[in-house]
Design a protein around this motif. Structure first.
Motif, PDB file in Angstrom:
ATOM      1  N   LEU A 153     -18.577   3.226 -20.528  1.00  0.00           N
ATOM      2  CA  LEU A 153     -17.149   3.501 -20.540  1.00  0.00           C
ATOM      3  C   LEU A 153     -16.481   2.833 -21.740  1.00  0.00           C
ATOM      4  N   ARG A 154     -16.859   1.604 -22.002  1.00  0.00           N
ATOM      5  CA  ARG A 154     -16.264   0.883 -23.134  1.00  0.00           C
ATOM      6  C   ARG A 154     -16.584   1.591 -24.452  1.00  0.00           C
TER       7      ARG A 154
ATOM      8  N   LEU B 271     -17.228   4.802 -24.892  1.00  0.00           N
ATOM      9  CA  LEU B 271     -16.468   6.047 -24.947  1.00  0.00           C
ATOM     10  C   LEU B 271     -15.033   5.777 -25.403  1.00  0.00           C
ATOM     11  N   LEU B 272     -14.429   4.727 -24.857  1.00  0.00           N
ATOM     12  CA  LEU B 272     -13.042   4.409 -25.182  1.00  0.00           C
ATOM     13  C   LEU B 272     -12.921   3.860 -26.600  1.00  0.00           C
TER      14      LEU B 272
ATOM     15  N   GLY C 100     -12.805   7.911 -17.908  1.00  0.00           N
ATOM     16  CA  GLY C 100     -12.703   7.870 -19.357  1.00  0.00           C
ATOM     17  C   GLY C 100     -11.846   8.995 -19.900  1.00  0.00           C
TER      18      GLY C 100
ATOM     19  N   ASP D 131     -17.065   9.098 -16.074  1.00  0.00           N
ATOM     20  CA  ASP D 131     -16.678  10.160 -17.003  1.00  0.00           C
ATOM     21  C   ASP D 131     -15.241  10.608 -16.741  1.00  0.00           C
TER      22      ASP D 131
END
Length: 406
Positions: A315-316, A318-319, A390, A387
């Motif tokens: 997640l990190r 993706l961000l 995000g 997902d």
């Protein structure tokens, strides 16, 4: 008349809070504090006013709050001992389940003994004030939790702060400390606002150079870092690098209470000198039973820890790739920086429109230019949930112009 004048002196403080809340939570869609969420025992979803949302700011890191084994642990203690203890631990309040829990805390942390308090806050305040007093020096990280700061104030010791995660500045602080008296350095393992990790090996060396004890709060580390969730020492490869370890039983362990683990003589001292332990009612049996069961599940299922670490990193990434500011996060705690307090509330409101709850943290808990959503990844979140979260965070960030070029 006297009472009326006294209230008049208090009213400006009450009014200041009211005006601040009115500005941040100007209508029901912006409410984020003290919201009664309807939880789903087997999922990370919650309901608010009949609407279902994906919760991304809860602290049940291991996803055990609805686990049947933990529920059964609470039920068994409830059936055997009832709803509460019969006093403080030193008198009529100690039960076998308390001793079982303390032994499990010690074993899980690789220490000789443990003590369980009514909360993590009480564990910090009680331990610090029981160990230090006038003539002693305590040096704390600038970002240490409020309970650590309050414990330092209560102790009467001299308090100094060093720059966040800066061993060189800690070295300077200890060099200037008086030669006599106890020296105690206190840090968090994982910082609850930024999600970064204390540089333990370097801190240990500095403490050894200056004959200082090192105390570490594992509140957001137990169950979160280390290959099997045993916290900061395991994260850095093992070994006894910490003199005094403590934490909570209300985050990765889904119960209530706080714990301290260390040498047997330390724990005996705290039993008789830590005021929250000595003068507060013992932990309720169902809470102790739930905590005991959760620690045993964690010991048996380290995959939960590994899953959280993997999904948080995903997640990190993706961000970050999209340009979101997540500061120095490297754990399950991921700050999404919005800027001002108002911007953080705007961002939280936009996320809710996309079906996801990310709760804002604003000043004075964080600097007034670094207000953020504080996100926590748990083992209850599926890969699909991550997902979805995000995508929602990025869509809301675009709406709030938080991304580069937005």
């Amino acid at each position: 008349m006297t009472a009326s004048r006294a209230w008049q002196r208090l009213l400006p403080r009450i009014e200041a809070i009211r005006h601040r809340l009115a500005a941040l939570e100007s209508d029901p869609s912006r409410r984020n504090s003290f919201v009664p969420y309807g939880v789903e025992r087997d999922s990370p979803y919650v309901t608010v006013d009949g609407e279902r949302y994906l919760m991304m700011s809860g602290y049940s890191y291991l996803g055990l709050s609805g686990d049947q084994r933990v529920v059964d642990g609470a039920k068994a203690a409830l059936e055997q001992y009832g709803t509460g203890a019969h006093g403080v631990r030193a008198l009529a309040g100690s039960l076998p389940v308390h001793e079982e829990l303390e032994a499990e805390v010690a074993r899980f942390n690789g220490r000789a003994a443990g003590a369980v308090f009514g909360s993590g806050y009480a564990a910090n305040v009680g331990t610090i004030a029981a160990l230090c007093g006038p003539g002693d020096t305590i040096v704390v990280d600038k970002y240490d939790h409020a309970s650590i700061v309050d414990g330092c104030k209560l102790s009467g010791a001299t308090i100094n702060r060093f720059r966040h995660n800066d061993p060189e500045h800690l070295d300077l602080r200890l060099r200037s400390a008086p030669a006599d008296g106890l020296r105690l350095v206190i840090v968090d393992s994982v910082y609850s606002m930024d999600g970064d990790i204390a540089p333990l090996p370097e801190l240990r060396k500095v403490c050894d150079d200056h004959d200082a004890l090192l105390m570490v709060d594992e509140a957001h580390a137990l169950g979160v870092i280390g290959a099997t969730g045993r916290g900061i020492e395991e994260h850095f490869g093992g070994g006894d690098l910490v003199d005094i370890k403590l934490g909570t039983l209300s985050k990765a362990v889904p119960s209530m209470g706080g714990w301290v683990a260390g040498p047997a003589q330390l724990i005996q001292h705290l039993r008789y000198h830590a005021r929250p332990f000595l003068f507060s009612a013992a932990l309720a049996p169902p809470q102790a039973g739930a905590a005991l069961a959760a620690l045993r599940v964690l010991a048996q299922e380290p995959w939960r820890v590994q899953f959280v670490q993997q999904q948080a990193a995903r997640l990190r990434g993706l961000l970050n790739d999209a340009g979101m500011r997540t500061l120095a996060s490297e754990t399950a705690v991921i700050p999404l920086v919005a800027g001002s307090d108002q911007a953080a509330y705007d961002y939280a409101t936009a996320c809710r429109r996309h079906g996801v709850i990310g709760l804002p943290v604003v000043s004075p808990a964080v600097p007034n230019t670094l207000a953020r959503l504080r996100i926590a990844v748990t083992a209850r979140h599926s890969a699909e949930d991550i997902d979805r979260a995000g995508q929602a965070f990025l869509a809301a960030a675009r709406e709030c112009r938080l991304l580069p070029g937005g």
